[in-house]
Design an enzyme around this catalytic site. Structure first.
Site, short mmCIF file in Angstrom:
data_model
loop_
_atom_site.label_atom_id
_atom_site.label_comp_id
_atom_site.label_asym_id
_atom_site.label_seq_id
_atom_site.Cartn_x
_atom_site.Cartn_y
_atom_site.Cartn_z
CB ALA A 29 18.07 -20.80 31.25
CG ASN A 30 15.92 -25.90 32.25
OD1 ASN A 30 16.82 -26.72 32.11
ND2 ASN A 30 15.02 -25.66 31.30
NE ARG A 31 19.49 -25.01 39.84
CZ ARG A 31 20.22 -23.94 40.12
NH1 ARG A 31 21.41 -23.78 39.58
NH2 ARG A 31 19.76 -23.03 40.96
#
Ligand code: C5P
Length: 220
Positions: A29-31
């Site tokens: 995933a990412n932020r």
């Protein structure tokens, strides 16, 4: 009465991260929080647009007055976006994973004593903005985002043509800016004609200004 310059116009907005599964319990995933994309969907709806928001997994509520399609991975996001065409306007804000795990495991990858750490082979995800930017049913106005940590403007300019976008909203997501996952944003609107630098403001204010900007460009 508030003016509704986008009444009768259809808009597609993507927002949030994507989750790319490794196995049934793990993902990449990412932020991205979805704050900026969700605010843009709400701002477009406030101007009267019929908005479909395609959102990756986020922990913020669905904006009111917007049709929301929840997806997990990039492939699902692409499918939902194509299903929402035709539209007058697309604003692609999602932080779509560039890569996914090539061979997702149907079972949890188990750690066994003495085993080496696994190696994950990756494969490229579809580029949703680029697909829509070159689609037969291309929306009249397409706005993309460019979250970069370096060479922000040069990268944004290249992206305009590569992706078939009319505008790229460039922002610096270096950790020290606090932009990714934060509540404020500082953006530059890059077009083929030049660059417009907006002052730092709340993501809601960026959204309102961007919605007004889009309405001007879609006006007859
Ligand atoms: O190439 P880059 O990821 O920096 O491009 C960012 C822009 O492209 C954003 O508007 C993002 O939503 C969109 N994008 C996309 N599908 C991808 C990668 C990026 O729609 N697979």
């Amino acid at each position: 009465d508030t003016p509704r310059p986008l009444a009768g116009k259809r808009a597609i907005v993507t927002s949030g991260p994507t989750h790319e599964p490794i196995d049934p319990v793990r993902y990449i995933a990412n932020r991205s929080s979805g704050r900026q994309g969700h605010a843009i969907a709400a701002a477009l709806a406030a101007l009267g647009a019929d908005v479909t928001l395609v959102s990756g997994p986020v922990s913020i509520p669905d904006p009111a007055g917007v049709k929301v399609i929840h997806v997990e991975r990039a492939a699902e996001m692409l499918e939902a976006v194509l299903g929402a065409l035709p539209a007058d306007l697309a604003v692609m804000v999602a932080a779509v994973a560039d890569w996914r795990v090539a061979a997702e495991s149907a079972r949890k990858i188990k750690k066994k004593p003495g085993d080496k750490a696994p190696t994950l082979a990756m494969t490229e995800n579809p580029d949703i903005l680029k697909t829509v930017g070159h689609h037969a049913a291309r929306p009249k106005l397409i706005i993309g985002f460019a979250a970069e940590t370096h060479d922000i403007l040069a990268n944004a300019r290249t992206k305009l043509d590569a992706k078939g976008a009319d505008f790229i909203v460039a922002n610096d997501v270096s950790p020290e800016t606090g932009i990714m996952g934060g509540t404020r944003n500082s953006v530059k609107i890059v077009s083929r004609d030049g660059i417009d630098e907006w002052p730092e403001m709340d993501k809601e204010a960026v959204a309102a200004r961007l919605a007004a900007f889009a309405a001007e460009r879609l006006a007859p």
